[in-house]
Design a protein around this motif. Structure first.
Motif, PDB file in Angstrom:
ATOM      1  N   LEU A  92      54.405 -68.827 129.956  1.00 37.22           N
ATOM      2  CA  LEU A  92      53.197 -69.132 129.175  1.00 37.22           C
ATOM      3  C   LEU A  92      51.990 -68.275 129.556  1.00 37.22           C
ATOM      4  CD1 LEU A  92      53.327 -73.000 128.638  1.00 37.22           C
ATOM      5  CD2 LEU A  92      53.959 -71.160 127.064  1.00 37.22           C
ATOM      6  N   PRO A  93      51.733 -67.992 130.847  1.00 38.74           N
ATOM      7  CA  PRO A  93      50.603 -67.101 131.168  1.00 38.74           C
ATOM      8  C   PRO A  93      50.757 -65.707 130.534  1.00 38.74           C
ATOM      9  CG  PRO A  93      51.301 -68.274 133.131  1.00 38.74           C
ATOM     10  CD  PRO A  93      52.311 -68.568 132.057  1.00 38.74           C
ATOM     11  N   VAL A  94      51.982 -65.218 130.416  1.00 43.10           N
ATOM     12  CA  VAL A  94      52.214 -63.916 129.774  1.00 43.10           C
ATOM     13  C   VAL A  94      51.831 -64.017 128.300  1.00 43.10           C
ATOM     14  CG1 VAL A  94      53.958 -62.190 129.180  1.00 43.10           C
ATOM     15  CG2 VAL A  94      54.052 -63.353 131.400  1.00 43.10           C
ATOM     16  N   LEU A  95      52.229 -65.115 127.659  1.00 44.38           N
ATOM     17  CA  LEU A  95      51.887 -65.328 126.253  1.00 44.38           C
ATOM     18  C   LEU A  95      50.370 -65.439 126.089  1.00 44.38           C
ATOM     19  CD1 LEU A  95      53.440 -65.659 123.607  1.00 44.38           C
ATOM     20  CD2 LEU A  95      53.465 -68.119 124.008  1.00 44.38           C
ATOM     21  N   ASP A  96      49.706 -66.141 127.005  1.00 40.70           N
ATOM     22  CA  ASP A  96      48.240 -66.256 126.964  1.00 40.70           C
ATOM     23  C   ASP A  96      47.584 -64.884 127.096  1.00 40.70           C
ATOM     24  OD1 ASP A  96      48.468 -69.017 126.778  1.00 40.70           O
ATOM     25  OD2 ASP A  96      48.154 -69.342 128.930  1.00 40.70           O
ATOM     26  N   ASN A  97      48.096 -64.051 127.991  1.00 38.75           N
ATOM     27  CA  ASN A  97      47.524 -62.712 128.176  1.00 38.75           C
ATOM     28  C   ASN A  97      47.709 -61.848 126.938  1.00 38.75           C
ATOM     29  OD1 ASN A  97      46.510 -63.254 130.721  1.00 38.75           O
ATOM     30  ND2 ASN A  97      48.395 -62.604 131.741  1.00 38.75           N
ATOM     31  N   PHE A  98      48.840 -61.981 126.265  1.00 35.69           N
ATOM     32  CA  PHE A  98      49.019 -61.264 124.993  1.00 35.69           C
ATOM     33  C   PHE A  98      47.974 -61.717 123.979  1.00 35.69           C
ATOM     34  CE2 PHE A  98      53.452 -59.991 126.121  1.00 35.69           C
ATOM     35  CZ  PHE A  98      53.355 -58.658 125.753  1.00 35.69           C
ATOM     36  N   ASP A  99      47.747 -63.037 123.880  1.00 34.52           N
ATOM     37  CA  ASP A  99      46.740 -63.552 122.942  1.00 34.52           C
ATOM     38  C   ASP A  99      45.357 -63.000 123.270  1.00 34.52           C
ATOM     39  OD1 ASP A  99      48.604 -65.051 121.508  1.00 34.52           O
ATOM     40  OD2 ASP A  99      48.255 -66.889 122.672  1.00 34.52           O
ATOM     41  N   ARG A 100      45.000 -62.974 124.560  1.00 31.13           N
ATOM     42  CA  ARG A 100      43.689 -62.442 124.966  1.00 31.13           C
ATOM     43  C   ARG A 100      43.572 -60.952 124.655  1.00 31.13           C
ATOM     44  NH1 ARG A 100      44.982 -65.250 129.817  1.00 31.13           N
ATOM     45  NH2 ARG A 100      44.125 -67.331 129.685  1.00 31.13           N
ATOM     46  N   ALA A 101      44.645 -60.230 124.901  1.00 29.35           N
ATOM     47  CA  ALA A 101      44.621 -58.786 124.623  1.00 29.35           C
ATOM     48  C   ALA A 101      44.433 -58.534 123.132  1.00 29.35           C
ATOM     49  CB  ALA A 101      45.916 -58.139 125.113  1.00 29.35           C
ATOM     50  N   LEU A 102      45.099 -59.321 122.306  1.00 31.29           N
ATOM     51  CA  LEU A 102      44.979 -59.127 120.856  1.00 31.29           C
ATOM     52  C   LEU A 102      43.615 -59.564 120.336  1.00 31.29           C
ATOM     53  CD1 LEU A 102      48.568 -60.189 119.771  1.00 31.29           C
ATOM     54  CD2 LEU A 102      47.599 -57.885 119.750  1.00 31.29           C
ATOM     55  N   GLU A 103      43.014 -60.584 120.957  1.00 32.54           N
ATOM     56  CA  GLU A 103      41.677 -61.036 120.543  1.00 32.54           C
ATOM     57  C   GLU A 103      40.613 -59.987 120.869  1.00 32.54           C
ATOM     58  OE1 GLU A 103      40.967 -64.779 122.485  1.00 32.54           O
ATOM     59  OE2 GLU A 103      42.480 -65.807 121.271  1.00 32.54           O
ATOM     60  N   ASN A 104      40.839 -59.210 121.910  1.00 36.58           N
ATOM     61  CA  ASN A 104      39.847 -58.217 122.348  1.00 36.58           C
ATOM     62  C   ASN A 104      40.318 -56.791 122.076  1.00 36.58           C
ATOM     63  OD1 ASN A 104      38.035 -60.165 123.499  1.00 36.58           O
ATOM     64  ND2 ASN A 104      39.553 -60.453 125.119  1.00 36.58           N
ATOM     65  N   SER A 105      40.875 -56.555 120.923  1.00 40.55           N
ATOM     66  CA  SER A 105      41.428 -55.235 120.630  1.00 40.55           C
ATOM     67  C   SER A 105      40.693 -54.501 119.517  1.00 40.55           C
ATOM     68  CB  SER A 105      42.910 -55.386 120.254  1.00 40.55           C
ATOM     69  OG  SER A 105      43.023 -56.165 119.082  1.00 40.55           O
ATOM     70  N   GLU A 106      39.397 -54.805 119.332  1.00 40.47           N
ATOM     71  CA  GLU A 106      38.659 -54.161 118.241  1.00 40.47           C
ATOM     72  C   GLU A 106      38.489 -52.653 118.443  1.00 40.47           C
ATOM     73  OE1 GLU A 106      36.170 -56.621 119.837  1.00 40.47           O
ATOM     74  OE2 GLU A 106      37.136 -58.302 118.851  1.00 40.47           O
ATOM     75  N   ASN A 107      38.161 -52.225 119.644  1.00 42.90           N
ATOM     76  CA  ASN A 107      37.859 -50.815 119.903  1.00 42.90           C
ATOM     77  C   ASN A 107      39.034 -50.074 120.530  1.00 42.90           C
ATOM     78  OD1 ASN A 107      35.250 -51.314 118.988  1.00 42.90           O
ATOM     79  ND2 ASN A 107      34.549 -51.896 121.031  1.00 42.90           N
ATOM     80  N   VAL A 108      40.253 -50.464 120.163  1.00 42.49           N
ATOM     81  CA  VAL A 108      41.450 -49.881 120.754  1.00 42.49           C
ATOM     82  C   VAL A 108      42.249 -49.193 119.652  1.00 42.49           C
ATOM     83  CG1 VAL A 108      43.531 -50.409 122.093  1.00 42.49           C
ATOM     84  CG2 VAL A 108      41.464 -51.724 122.472  1.00 42.49           C
ATOM     85  N   ASP A 109      43.039 -48.205 120.049  1.00 42.59           N
ATOM     86  CA  ASP A 109      43.884 -47.469 119.116  1.00 42.59           C
ATOM     87  C   ASP A 109      44.752 -48.435 118.309  1.00 42.59           C
ATOM     88  OD1 ASP A 109      45.398 -45.447 117.887  1.00 42.59           O
ATOM     89  OD2 ASP A 109      46.846 -45.432 119.553  1.00 42.59           O
ATOM     90  N   PRO A 110      44.716 -48.349 116.966  1.00 45.41           N
ATOM     91  CA  PRO A 110      45.493 -49.267 116.118  1.00 45.41           C
ATOM     92  C   PRO A 110      47.006 -49.184 116.378  1.00 45.41           C
ATOM     93  CG  PRO A 110      43.926 -48.033 114.781  1.00 45.41           C
ATOM     94  CD  PRO A 110      43.860 -47.465 116.157  1.00 45.41           C
ATOM     95  N   GLY A 111      47.517 -48.031 116.743  1.00 42.87           N
ATOM     96  CA  GLY A 111      48.943 -47.893 117.055  1.00 42.87           C
ATOM     97  C   GLY A 111      49.314 -48.713 118.289  1.00 42.87           C
ATOM     98  N   TRP A 112      48.434 -48.691 119.275  1.00 44.35           N
ATOM     99  CA  TRP A 112      48.666 -49.467 120.497  1.00 44.35           C
ATOM    100  C   TRP A 112      48.625 -50.962 120.177  1.00 44.35           C
ATOM    101  CZ3 TRP A 112      45.928 -53.041 123.392  1.00 44.35           C
ATOM    102  CH2 TRP A 112      46.430 -53.288 124.684  1.00 44.35           C
ATOM    103  N   VAL A 113      47.675 -51.377 119.353  1.00 45.10           N
ATOM    104  CA  VAL A 113      47.540 -52.787 118.971  1.00 45.10           C
ATOM    105  C   VAL A 113      48.791 -53.238 118.219  1.00 45.10           C
ATOM    106  CG1 VAL A 113      46.241 -54.437 117.562  1.00 45.10           C
ATOM    107  CG2 VAL A 113      45.021 -52.732 118.919  1.00 45.10           C
ATOM    108  N   ASP A 114      49.304 -52.397 117.324  1.00 45.34           N
ATOM    109  CA  ASP A 114      50.524 -52.746 116.592  1.00 45.34           C
ATOM    110  C   ASP A 114      51.712 -52.917 117.546  1.00 45.34           C
ATOM    111  OD1 ASP A 114      49.161 -52.698 114.204  1.00 45.34           O
ATOM    112  OD2 ASP A 114      49.795 -50.663 113.665  1.00 45.34           O
ATOM    113  N   GLY A 115      51.806 -52.072 118.545  1.00 44.82           N
ATOM    114  CA  GLY A 115      52.871 -52.186 119.539  1.00 44.82           C
ATOM    115  C   GLY A 115      52.767 -53.484 120.326  1.00 44.82           C
ATOM    116  N   VAL A 116      51.561 -53.824 120.740  1.00 51.81           N
ATOM    117  CA  VAL A 116      51.345 -55.077 121.478  1.00 51.81           C
ATOM    118  C   VAL A 116      51.687 -56.273 120.593  1.00 51.81           C
ATOM    119  CG1 VAL A 116      49.596 -56.552 122.572  1.00 51.81           C
ATOM    120  CG2 VAL A 116      49.639 -54.110 123.058  1.00 51.81           C
TER     121      VAL A 116
END
Length: 193
Positions: free
Chosen positions: A99-123
């Protein structure tokens, strides 16, 4: 060659003699038993008691065998239940650890505005893959909308909110999950006063 033939004939003669001897013994034994037997009262009671004792032993042996069979069936069922429960508990433990891994994925996706769209799609793909695997193993998200439910939610904050009924969930700080109808983590929420 002649010696082998002679030995085979000797063996055949011995076998025939043994068969004839066995038949003669059997005939003697059956010939010794008369068709009608007269017993005294005491002899009859002794024989009857012996038959009753043998019948009782037979009944006890059958009852013991039936008890052993029932005990074994119960043992088998109990072990099957314990095995299934242990397997479910192992799955719940593994999912809880992830579950902490899943939570970290959610946090990473919530804070991905200024990140490469290709990287965000991979995540997003890795997040979806992890979520799919966990859902195949019974993971369900606990809904955290509407009214607060102490069985499902853990209220960590209360806040005054105009136009909102008391006990309504205002925000979710951490998602709650259950596996196969057993809660493994309550939702952490903010509730209206």
């Amino acid at each position: 060659m002649a010696k082998k033939k002679e030995q085979a004939q000797t063996e055949q003669v011995h076998e025939t003699a043994e068969v004839n001897e066995a038949a003669a013994i059997e005939t003697e034994q059956t010939a010794e038993i008369p068709e009608n037997v007269t017993l005294t009262r005491d002899e009859f009671i002794e024989v009857k008691n012996r038959i009753d004792a043998l019948q009782k032993d037979k009944d006890e042996t059958i009852a013991m065998a039936q008890r052993l069979q029932a005990d074994f069936d119960n043992y088998r069922k109990r072990n099957a239940t314990i095995r299934a429960d242990s397997l479910d508990e192992g799955v719940r433990g593994l999912v809880k650890d992830l579950l902490p891994v899943l939570d970290n994925f959610d946090r990473a996706l919530e804070n991905s505005e200024n990140v490469d769209p290709g990287w965000v799609d991979g995540v997003k793909l890795v997040h979806k893959q992890l979520l799919d695997i966990l859902q195949k193993n019974g993971l369900e998200e606990i809904p955290a909308e509407g009214a607060f439910n102490a069985d499902l939610h853990n209220a960590v904050m209360q806040e005054e909110a105009e136009g909102t009924e008391s006990g309504t969930i205002l925000a979710v700080f951490q998602k709650g999950y259950k596996v196969k109808d057993r809660i493994i983590r309550h939702s952490m929420v903010k509730v209206a006063k």
